[in-house]
Design a protein around this motif. Structure first.
Motif, short mmCIF file in Angstrom:
data_model
loop_
_atom_site.label_atom_id
_atom_site.label_comp_id
_atom_site.label_asym_id
_atom_site.label_seq_id
_atom_site.Cartn_x
_atom_site.Cartn_y
_atom_site.Cartn_z
N ILE A 101 38.47 15.81 38.60
CA ILE A 101 39.45 15.12 39.43
C ILE A 101 39.05 15.19 40.90
O ILE A 101 39.21 14.22 41.65
N PHE A 102 38.50 16.33 41.31
CA PHE A 102 38.16 16.53 42.72
C PHE A 102 36.81 15.91 43.09
O PHE A 102 36.38 16.01 44.24
N HIS A 103 36.16 15.29 42.10
CA HIS A 103 34.91 14.56 42.36
C HIS A 103 35.09 13.05 42.18
O HIS A 103 34.11 12.31 42.25
N LEU A 104 36.31 12.63 41.92
CA LEU A 104 36.55 11.21 41.64
C LEU A 104 36.07 10.31 42.78
O LEU A 104 35.41 9.29 42.56
N GLU A 105 36.40 10.69 44.00
CA GLU A 105 36.04 9.82 45.13
C GLU A 105 34.53 9.75 45.32
O GLU A 105 33.97 8.67 45.52
N SER A 106 33.86 10.89 45.26
CA SER A 106 32.41 10.90 45.50
C SER A 106 31.64 10.23 44.37
O SER A 106 30.60 9.60 44.61
N ARG A 107 32.14 10.34 43.16
CA ARG A 107 31.40 9.80 42.02
C ARG A 107 31.81 8.38 41.63
O ARG A 107 30.98 7.60 41.15
N HIS A 108 33.10 8.08 41.80
CA HIS A 108 33.59 6.80 41.29
C HIS A 108 34.47 6.05 42.30
O HIS A 108 35.19 5.14 41.92
N GLY A 109 34.39 6.43 43.57
CA GLY A 109 35.23 5.80 44.58
C GLY A 109 35.00 4.30 44.70
O GLY A 109 35.95 3.51 44.74
N THR A 110 33.74 3.90 44.75
CA THR A 110 33.42 2.47 44.88
C THR A 110 33.91 1.68 43.68
O THR A 110 34.51 0.60 43.81
N GLU A 111 33.68 2.25 42.48
CA GLU A 111 34.13 1.57 41.25
C GLU A 111 35.65 1.44 41.21
O GLU A 111 36.18 0.41 40.80
N LEU A 112 36.34 2.49 41.62
CA LEU A 112 37.80 2.47 41.54
C LEU A 112 38.37 1.41 42.49
O LEU A 112 39.33 0.71 42.14
N ARG A 113 37.80 1.30 43.68
CA ARG A 113 38.30 0.32 44.65
C ARG A 113 38.15 -1.11 44.14
O ARG A 113 38.89 -2.01 44.54
N ARG A 114 37.19 -1.31 43.26
CA ARG A 114 36.95 -2.65 42.71
C ARG A 114 37.64 -2.85 41.36
O ARG A 114 37.58 -3.95 40.80
N ARG A 210 35.72 29.61 30.60
CA ARG A 210 35.33 30.29 31.85
C ARG A 210 34.48 29.36 32.73
O ARG A 210 34.65 29.30 33.94
N ALA A 211 33.56 28.64 32.10
CA ALA A 211 32.69 27.75 32.87
C ALA A 211 33.51 26.63 33.52
O ALA A 211 33.29 26.28 34.69
N ALA A 212 34.46 26.06 32.76
CA ALA A 212 35.30 24.99 33.30
C ALA A 212 36.18 25.51 34.43
O ALA A 212 36.38 24.82 35.45
N ILE A 213 36.70 26.72 34.28
CA ILE A 213 37.55 27.31 35.32
C ILE A 213 36.73 27.58 36.58
O ILE A 213 37.18 27.32 37.70
N ASP A 214 35.52 28.10 36.41
CA ASP A 214 34.67 28.38 37.58
C ASP A 214 34.36 27.10 38.35
O ASP A 214 34.34 27.10 39.59
N ARG A 215 34.12 26.00 37.62
CA ARG A 215 33.85 24.72 38.29
C ARG A 215 35.09 24.25 39.04
O ARG A 215 34.98 23.67 40.14
N LEU A 216 36.26 24.48 38.46
CA LEU A 216 37.51 24.08 39.12
C LEU A 216 37.77 24.91 40.37
O LEU A 216 38.05 24.37 41.45
N VAL A 217 37.68 26.22 40.23
CA VAL A 217 38.00 27.12 41.33
C VAL A 217 37.07 26.89 42.53
O VAL A 217 37.48 27.07 43.68
N ALA A 218 35.84 26.45 42.27
CA ALA A 218 34.90 26.17 43.35
C ALA A 218 35.38 25.03 44.25
O ALA A 218 34.94 24.91 45.40
N GLU A 219 36.32 24.22 43.74
CA GLU A 219 36.84 23.09 44.50
C GLU A 219 38.15 23.41 45.22
O GLU A 219 38.69 22.56 45.94
N LEU A 220 38.67 24.62 45.02
CA LEU A 220 40.03 24.92 45.48
C LEU A 220 40.08 26.02 46.52
O LEU A 220 39.17 26.86 46.62
N GLU A 221 41.17 26.03 47.25
CA GLU A 221 41.56 27.15 48.11
C GLU A 221 42.86 27.69 47.51
O GLU A 221 43.89 27.02 47.56
N ILE A 222 42.79 28.87 46.93
CA ILE A 222 43.92 29.40 46.17
C ILE A 222 44.72 30.36 47.04
O ILE A 222 44.18 31.31 47.60
#
Length: 307
Positions: A101-114, A210-222
């Motif tokens: 979810i936190f990579h949507l803009e960087s990965r699919h921002g152009t596609e979403l706008r269209r 654990r791997a999915a959580i680590d990827r998520l936490v890397a995007e957050l300020e808790i």
């Protein structure tokens, strides 16, 4: 009839199901042994009223539902990511886990706008909503993970007890064998039972989780849970267990008062317990406290200490 439970829901016990509503000519349901979506085993835990797929994150149906739960109002509350949008983004391969979810803009921002039905303005609103949720309270993160048996109340209890993500994450790892000080400490939290504790620890024991959580936490300020201001309180940092009947206040009032003074309220007695407040009818907890040589207080003594 069929009831659908989503991630984070509290599952009813079989004894709580009202069988009197069943028609006399009803035919028992035959549940599948394997999940029709991913092929994983379908099981029913002893005493529970529902069957569930054991596939967890490898099951596409569960992935979608966990994403819906993650963005829901009582979890991360991401405006613009409704159920239909989640399903559409999942079908397109844009979302597989919360971190995506936190990579949507960087990965699919152009596609979403269209994309049909979107455009520059609606896409910008969504990306702003996502950015605003990069800072999240600890209890919302715990609830948002969608762990079986961990509802909003339990998430708040866990967040208040551990205080920070680092302490919580470390404790779950140390309790993985369902024994030891970390396991005992988890089970001693007032409101956390063995079923919830096992579900929580087993979730963190799974490498994929654990791997999915680590990827998520890397995007957050808790956000840590701020400890109650209790300067000068004799109860600050102490662990208290209430047992028996309290006559001058309810158990909830006593618990709230103790926590406001900086104490932790546990549900069971251990060598780490500082005080046991015993009212009329106190039984095994008071007995164990005296065997361990702990300080046992009457309600009057507790009130005097609490001011």
């Amino acid at each position: 009839w069929v009831t659908i439970y989503r991630a984070g829901d509290v599952i009813p016990k079989i004894e709580d199901v009202d069988l009197s509503r069943r028609p006399p000519d009803a035919v028992p349901n035959v549940f599948p042994d394997t999940c029709p979506i991913c092929g994983s085993d379908v099981v029913r835990e002893p005493g529970e009223a529902v069957h569930y797929c054991t596939g967890n994150l490898v099951c596409p149906a569960q992935q979608v539902e966990k994403l819906k739960h993650f963005v829901s109002r009582n979890a991360f509350d991401i405006e613009g990511l409704g159920a239909k949008t989640i399903e559409a983004f999942f079908a397109d391969g844009w979302l597989r886990e919360p971190a995506d979810i936190f990579h949507l803009e960087s990965r699919h921002g152009t596609e979403l706008r269209r994309r049909e039905g979107w455009g520059e303005r609606s896409a910008a609103n969504l990306f702003r909503s996502i950015a605003e949720r990069r800072r999240v309270p600890l209890n919302r993160l715990i609830f948002g993970l969608g762990i079986r048996h961990v509802g909003e109340t339990a998430a708040k209890l866990l967040a208040r007890h551990y205080g920070s993500w680092e302490r919580f994450r470390t404790a779950m790892g140390e309790a993985r064998d369902h024994e030891g000080p970390a396991w005992d400490d988890l089970n001693a939290i007032d409101g956390v039972g063995p079923t919830l504790a096992a579900s929580l620890v087993d979730f963190f024991h799974e490498p994929a989780n654990r791997a999915a959580i680590d990827r998520l936490v890397a995007e957050l300020e808790i956000e840590d849970v701020a400890a109650p201001s209790a300067s000068g309180s004799p109860l600050a940092g102490k662990t208290i267990v209430f047992t028996g009947t309290l006559e001058r206040m309810t158990r909830a009032e006593a618990k709230a008062r103790a926590e406001a003074l900086g104490a932790k309220v546990a549900g069971s007695v251990s060598s780490r317990t500082d005080y046991v407040v015993a009212g009329p009818g106190a039984g095994s907890k008071e007995k164990k406290a005296r065997e361990l040589g702990l300080t046992v207080l009457s309600e009057e003594e507790w009130l005097e200490m609490a001011g």
